[in-house]
Write an enzyme that holds these catalytic residues in place. Sequence first.
Site, PDB file in Angstrom:
ATOM      1  N   ASP A  24       0.860  -1.178   0.000  1.00  7.64           N
ATOM      2  CA  ASP A  24       0.000   0.000   0.000  1.00  7.64           C
ATOM      3  C   ASP A  24       0.900   1.232   0.000  1.00  7.64           C
ATOM      4  O   ASP A  24       1.681   1.439   0.939  1.00  7.64           O
ATOM      5  CB  ASP A  24      -0.865  -0.048   1.272  1.00  7.64           C
ATOM      6  CG  ASP A  24      -1.805   1.138   1.374  1.00  7.64           C
ATOM      7  OD1 ASP A  24      -1.691   2.090   0.581  1.00  7.64           O
ATOM      8  OD2 ASP A  24      -2.651   1.100   2.280  1.00  7.64           O
ATOM      9  N   ASN A  38      -5.918  13.053 -10.926  1.00  8.57           N
ATOM     10  CA  ASN A  38      -6.537  13.498 -12.177  1.00  8.57           C
ATOM     11  C   ASN A  38      -6.357  15.014 -12.283  1.00  8.57           C
ATOM     12  O   ASN A  38      -5.975  15.668 -11.305  1.00  8.57           O
ATOM     13  CB  ASN A  38      -8.011  13.066 -12.253  1.00  8.57           C
ATOM     14  CG  ASN A  38      -8.787  13.516 -11.041  1.00  8.57           C
ATOM     15  OD1 ASN A  38      -8.801  14.698 -10.720  1.00  8.57           O
ATOM     16  ND2 ASN A  38      -9.424  12.584 -10.358  1.00  8.57           N
ATOM     17  N   GLY A  46      -9.517   4.753  -6.397  1.00  7.32           N
ATOM     18  CA  GLY A  46      -8.225   4.086  -6.512  1.00  7.32           C
ATOM     19  C   GLY A  46      -7.189   4.618  -5.546  1.00  7.32           C
ATOM     20  O   GLY A  46      -7.483   4.957  -4.393  1.00  7.32           O
ATOM     21  N   ASP A  48      -5.661   7.422  -5.565  1.00  4.73           N
ATOM     22  CA  ASP A  48      -5.935   8.828  -5.233  1.00  4.73           C
ATOM     23  C   ASP A  48      -6.808   8.900  -3.965  1.00  4.73           C
ATOM     24  O   ASP A  48      -6.483   9.604  -2.990  1.00  4.73           O
ATOM     25  CB  ASP A  48      -6.662   9.464  -6.429  1.00  4.73           C
ATOM     26  CG  ASP A  48      -6.650  10.973  -6.419  1.00  4.73           C
ATOM     27  OD1 ASP A  48      -6.088  11.561  -5.480  1.00  4.73           O
ATOM     28  OD2 ASP A  48      -7.211  11.579  -7.353  1.00  4.73           O
ATOM     29  N   TYR A 139      -7.798   4.370 -15.450  1.00  7.07           N
ATOM     30  CA  TYR A 139      -7.431   4.986 -16.727  1.00  7.07           C
ATOM     31  C   TYR A 139      -7.100   3.957 -17.806  1.00  7.07           C
ATOM     32  O   TYR A 139      -6.892   4.324 -18.970  1.00  7.07           O
ATOM     33  CB  TYR A 139      -6.282   5.977 -16.544  1.00  7.07           C
ATOM     34  CG  TYR A 139      -6.720   7.335 -16.007  1.00  7.07           C
ATOM     35  CD1 TYR A 139      -8.032   7.561 -15.586  1.00  7.07           C
ATOM     36  CD2 TYR A 139      -5.827   8.403 -15.940  1.00  7.07           C
ATOM     37  CE1 TYR A 139      -8.430   8.798 -15.099  1.00  7.07           C
ATOM     38  CE2 TYR A 139      -6.219   9.647 -15.461  1.00  7.07           C
ATOM     39  CZ  TYR A 139      -7.521   9.838 -15.040  1.00  7.07           C
ATOM     40  OH  TYR A 139      -7.910  11.070 -14.568  1.00  7.07           O
TER      41      TYR A 139
HETATM   42  P1  ADP Z   1      -5.444   5.686 -12.639  1.00  9.20           P
HETATM   43  O1  ADP Z   1      -6.721   6.497 -12.606  1.00  9.20           O
HETATM   44  O2  ADP Z   1      -4.221   6.546 -12.911  1.00  9.20           O
HETATM   45  O3  ADP Z   1      -5.548   4.493 -13.522  1.00  9.20           O
HETATM   46  P2  ADP Z   1      -5.928   4.108 -10.223  1.00  9.20           P
HETATM   47  O4  ADP Z   1      -5.846   4.597  -8.826  1.00  9.20           O
HETATM   48  O5  ADP Z   1      -7.260   3.698 -10.740  1.00  9.20           O
HETATM   49  O6  ADP Z   1      -5.214   5.220 -11.116  1.00  9.20           O
HETATM   50  O7  ADP Z   1      -4.953   2.862 -10.370  1.00  9.20           O
HETATM   51  C1  ADP Z   1      -3.554   2.973 -10.445  1.00  9.20           C
HETATM   52  C2  ADP Z   1      -2.919   1.791  -9.754  1.00  9.20           C
HETATM   53  O8  ADP Z   1      -2.896   2.015  -8.345  1.00  9.20           O
HETATM   54  C3  ADP Z   1      -3.611   0.449  -9.949  1.00  9.20           C
HETATM   55  O9  ADP Z   1      -2.617  -0.519 -10.236  1.00  9.20           O
HETATM   56  C4  ADP Z   1      -4.240   0.178  -8.596  1.00  9.20           C
HETATM   57  O10 ADP Z   1      -4.323  -1.214  -8.336  1.00  9.20           O
HETATM   58  C5  ADP Z   1      -3.213   0.813  -7.701  1.00  9.20           C
HETATM   59  N1  ADP Z   1      -3.607   1.117  -6.305  1.00  9.20           N
HETATM   60  C6  ADP Z   1      -4.827   1.373  -5.799  1.00  9.20           C
HETATM   61  N2  ADP Z   1      -4.739   1.645  -4.484  1.00  9.20           N
HETATM   62  C7  ADP Z   1      -3.415   1.564  -4.155  1.00  9.20           C
HETATM   63  C8  ADP Z   1      -2.654   1.725  -2.956  1.00  9.20           C
HETATM   64  N3  ADP Z   1      -3.233   2.041  -1.800  1.00  9.20           N
HETATM   65  N4  ADP Z   1      -1.311   1.557  -3.004  1.00  9.20           N
HETATM   66  C9  ADP Z   1      -0.700   1.253  -4.176  1.00  9.20           C
HETATM   67  N5  ADP Z   1      -1.344   1.093  -5.337  1.00  9.20           N
HETATM   68  C10 ADP Z   1      -2.693   1.243  -5.336  1.00  9.20           C
END
Ligand code: ADP
Length: 195
Positions: A24, A38, A46, A48, A139
């Site tokens: 994480d 974004n 996600g 963010d 995305y």
């Molecule tokens: P984007 O909108 O840029 O695609 P996302 O947040 O949807 O961003 O996903 C980007 C990556 O971050 C994905 O591989 C997702 O599995 C990962 N992700 C989500 N939460 C966490 C976290 N707490 N720590 C690390 N990676 C994460």
Amino acid sequence: MSRQATGELEALVANTRLVLLRGDITQQDVDAIVNAANSGLLGGGGVDGAIHRAGGPKILEECRSIRATQGGCPTGLAVVTGGGNLKARFVIHAVGPVWRGGDRGEDDLLQSAYLSSLRQAVSLKIRSVAFPCISTGAYGFPIERAARIAFEAVSGFVGDQPGLEEVRFVVFSQGDHDVYAGLFRSDPDRPPRPA
Ligand code: ADP
């Protein structure tokens, strides 16, 4: 390159340690973590959402004031806030591209999001930074292609940046870990460049 007991992988590029781990990103003990933000900078789902939840309202407040002064962050660039309640002192909010099939400049924009984040890290004079897999979640950027761009952007950048001691790739899923691990294993150790 060495494999550690935790399953982490490391590669040395010039004087910088590249580290791969599954975990994480909000829990990373580094100087800065990168957010897959974004353009509106007002948070989202996600990673963010996870960063804003873990870091508290101060981060969003700072995002709002950046938004007020410069109207958000264009795709391919990155802006900086403090880390709020996170262990990291800073959050670098990078805006990666939405995948639209691969012929709308997505590769260059993703590379630019990584390079812009790294430039921000250097201007902050920090020693360690952790990246999530930008653009590969909501995305929709294909992970193999995104991972290669990420790995090459970071490897190419750090050779000229002796101050950056560690760059972490923090992946969430085992599948993403496998993809990055292939890149770590195929990259031969490179000797440090002469100063
Ligand atoms: P984007 O909108 O840029 O695609 P996302 O947040 O949807 O961003 O996903 C980007 C990556 O971050 C994905 O591989 C997702 O599995 C990962 N992700 C989500 N939460 C966490 C976290 N707490 N720590 C690390 N990676 C994460």
